[in-house]
Design a protein around this motif. Structure first.
Motif, PDB file in Angstrom:
ATOM      1  N   VAL A   1       0.867   4.206  -2.854  1.00 22.72           N
ATOM      2  CA  VAL A   1       1.346   5.511  -2.382  1.00 22.72           C
ATOM      3  C   VAL A   1       2.851   5.421  -2.222  1.00 22.72           C
TER       4      VAL A   1
ATOM      5  N   ALA B   1      -2.848   2.146  -7.226  1.00 18.56           N
ATOM      6  CA  ALA B   1      -3.281   2.578  -5.894  1.00 18.56           C
ATOM      7  C   ALA B   1      -2.116   2.731  -4.929  1.00 18.56           C
TER       8      ALA B   1
ATOM      9  N   ARG C   1       4.458   2.466  -9.444  1.00 19.39           N
ATOM     10  CA  ARG C   1       3.055   2.879  -9.443  1.00 19.39           C
ATOM     11  C   ARG C   1       2.326   2.408 -10.695  1.00 19.39           C
TER      12      ARG C   1
ATOM     13  N   ASP D   1       0.828  -1.214   0.000  1.00 20.89           N
ATOM     14  CA  ASP D   1       0.000   0.000   0.000  1.00 20.89           C
ATOM     15  C   ASP D   1       0.859   1.259   0.000  1.00 20.89           C
TER      16      ASP D   1
ATOM     17  N   ASP E   1      -6.824   5.465  -6.269  1.00 18.68           N
ATOM     18  CA  ASP E   1      -5.770   6.293  -6.857  1.00 18.68           C
ATOM     19  C   ASP E   1      -4.674   6.555  -5.830  1.00 18.68           C
ATOM     20  N   GLY E   2      -3.478   6.063  -6.116  1.00 19.33           N
ATOM     21  CA  GLY E   2      -2.335   6.376  -5.277  1.00 19.33           C
ATOM     22  C   GLY E   2      -1.708   7.691  -5.693  1.00 19.33           C
ATOM     23  N   GLU E   3      -0.598   8.017  -5.102  1.00 14.73           N
ATOM     24  CA  GLU E   3       0.103   9.251  -5.454  1.00 14.73           C
ATOM     25  C   GLU E   3       1.522   9.191  -4.928  1.00 14.73           C
TER      26      GLU E   3
ATOM     27  N   ARG F   1      -6.986   7.757   1.284  1.00 19.26           N
ATOM     28  CA  ARG F   1      -7.611   8.214   0.035  1.00 19.26           C
ATOM     29  C   ARG F   1      -7.513   7.131  -1.039  1.00 19.26           C
ATOM     30  N   ALA F   2      -6.356   6.471  -1.125  1.00 19.23           N
ATOM     31  CA  ALA F   2      -6.178   5.429  -2.130  1.00 19.23           C
ATOM     32  C   ALA F   2      -7.129   4.259  -1.898  1.00 19.23           C
TER      33      ALA F   2
END
Length: 377
Positions: A119, A117, A112, A93, A191-193, A185-186
Motif C-alpha cells: 500500500v 500487496a 508496487r 506493508d 492486492d495493494g493500492e 484489505r491487502a
C-alpha cells in the motif's frame, strides 16, 4: 501484550506532513522506518530545540513526531539508494510519501511492481490530479485554500490560523484511516493500492458544520464578533482567563443560575441579572455585565471559577495553558503525558485506552547516523 499493529511494517518518506501519520502507526506497534536523506530529515532542524541549542538530534518537534521509529539514511538521487529503497519496500506493508526532500526520485508504481500487496500512501497539498496538482503549499495557504480561514478570527480583523500546522495534521489523520483500511484489505486479498490524499480536501472536511449551520439556520458561517452578547466570551481572572456562557445556548437560558451564583457571592450589582428587564443583547448590556463580573473575576483563580460554575449550573471553562495541562488532575490520572524524551520533555500520549492492545510511545526518536548510508547501500 502485543500491540494492535504488531507485524505491520511501514516506510516513511516525509518531512512535517506525513510524520504524524507514521507516528500513529508506530504508537500502535507498527515497525516504522524513517527514510532520511543524507543531510537528515528537515524535521531535525525545526525549532524549538532543547535548551534552545540547535542540533540534529534535539529538535523537540522531531523528538515528538519520530518517537518509536527507526531511521535509515538513503541517497535517493543515486541508483544505489533507489535500489536499497526497493529492497526495503519488498518487506514493507505500507509506504508513506509526502514532502520528502527527494520525493521526485521515488517511483511508487515501481515499488508496487516489486510487491503487489504494498500500500502506497501519497500525501500532497492538492492531490495527485487536477489543475492544482503541481502546486506547492504550506499549512497557512492550504488552510486558506480549504476555506477554514474564513471562520478563524474576528470579522473586523484578518483571519488567524491555529498554531501548529493543524491542516497538515488533519490530513495525516485522514491518511492514517485510509491506510489502515487498505493494509487490512491487502492482507485479505493480496492486492495493494495507491492512496491519493489531498491536504486541501482534508481541510475542507472541517467545514461540515458550516453546511449544517446553513441547512438548519439559513446562515453562512463566518468570523464572529468577540462578544455578540453579554456574559458570553473570554474573560480575565486572577491567574488567566475563563470562557463563560452565562446565558446558555438558545432556549436554555442560564441567567437565573448565574444571578443566584453572583448573589450568593454578594457581588455588588448582581441584582441586575435577576431583573425581569435584563437582556443580554440590549444596548449597553455588555458594558453593564463587565462592570459587575470583571471585578469579581479579578479576585478569583480560574479553577475556582470553574468549580463555582459547576456548582451553580453555569457553563464555564478555564482557558488552559500548556503548564495547566501538565498539572491537570484528569490528565495526570489517565497518564496522558508519557515518559520524557532524551531532549528532556514530556510528550502527549494517545487520546484513547485500548484494554487488549495498548498504545506505547516506543523508543526515542532515532539519532542521525550517516553511517547507515553505507549499511543500507
Amino acid at each position: 501484550m502485543s500491540a494492535a499493529l504488531t507485524g505491520i511494517r511501514v516506510l516513511e518518506l516525509s518531512g512535517l506532513c506525513g510524520a504524524y501519520c507514521g507516528k500513529l502507526f508506530a504508537g500502535l506497534g507498527a515497525e516504522v522506518t524513517l527514510i532520511e536523506p543524507p543531510a537528515g530529515s528537515p524535521m531535525r532542524s525545526r525549532p524549538p530545540f532543547a535548551a534552545d541549542v540547535p542540533g540534529a538530534n534535539i529538535s523537540l518537534p522531531f523528538a515528538y513526531f519520530a518517537a518509536g521509529k527507526s531511521s535509515v539514511v538513503l541517497d535517493l538521487t543515486s541508483d544505489t539508494g533507489r535500489s536499497a529503497l526497493e529492497r526495503l519496500a519488498r518487506d514493507a506493508d505500507l509506504v508513506i510519501l509526502s514532502d520528502h526532500s527527494q520525493a521526485d526520485h521515488v517511483d511508487l508504481s515501481k515499488l508496487r511492481v516489486g510487491k503487489p500487496a504494498l500500500v502506497c500512501l501519497h500525501i500532497t497539498p492538492f492531490g495527485a490530479s487536477g489543475p492544482y496538482s503541481d502546486f506547492v503549499g504550506d499549512d497557512l495557504t492550504l488552510m486558506a485554500m480549504g476555506g477554514l480561514l474564513t471562520m478563524a478570527g474576528f470579522p473586523d480583523e484578518p483571519p488567524v490560523a491555529a498554531y501548529g500546522e493543524q491542516g497538515l495534521l488533519a490530513a495525516d489523520q485522514f491518511a492514517a484511516v485510509a491506510a489502515i483500511a487498505a493494509v487490512l484489505r491487502a492482507e485479505r486479498t493480496g492486492d495493494g493500492e495507491t492512496i491519493d490524499v489531498s491536504i486541501q480536501e482534508s481541510i475542507v472536511m472541517a467545514l461540515e458544520n458550516a453546511a449544517q449551520t446553513y441547512q438548519l439556520e439559513g446562515k453562512v458561517r463566518n468570523r464572529v464578533a468577540a462578544a455578540a452578547r453579554a456574559g458570553t466570551g473570554i474573560y480575565p481572572c486572577r491567574n488567566g482567563e475563563v470562557y463563560l456562557l452565562a446565558g446558555g445556548i438558545g432556549e436554555t437560558a442560564m441567567w437565573g443560575n448565574f444571578a443566584a451564583w453572583m448573589t450568593d457571592e454578594k457581588v455588588p450589582g448582581a441584582a441586575l441579572f435577576a431583573s425581569p428587564d435584563w437582556s443580554d443583547t440590549a444596548p449597553g448590556a455588555i458594558e453593564a455585565f463587565e462592570r459587575v463580573f470583571l471585578p469579581y473575576a479579578a479576585r478569583c483563580d480560574k479553577d475556582a471559577l470553574y468549580a463555582k460554575g459547576k456548582q451553580w449550573g453555569v457553563p464555564i471553562a478555564p482557558m488552559s495553558t500548556p503548564a495547566d495541562l501538565l498539572r491537570n488532575r484528569q490528565l495526570q490520572h489517565r497518564g496522558f503525558f508519557v515518559a520524557e524524551s532524551p531532549a528532556g520533555v514530556r510528550m502527549p500520549g494517545a487520546p484513547y485506552k485500548m484494554s487488549g492492545t495498548p498504545w506505547s510511545l516506543g523508543g526515542p526518536a532515532p539519532a542521525l547516523d550517516r553511517g547507515s548510508l553505507k549499511a543500507s547501500a
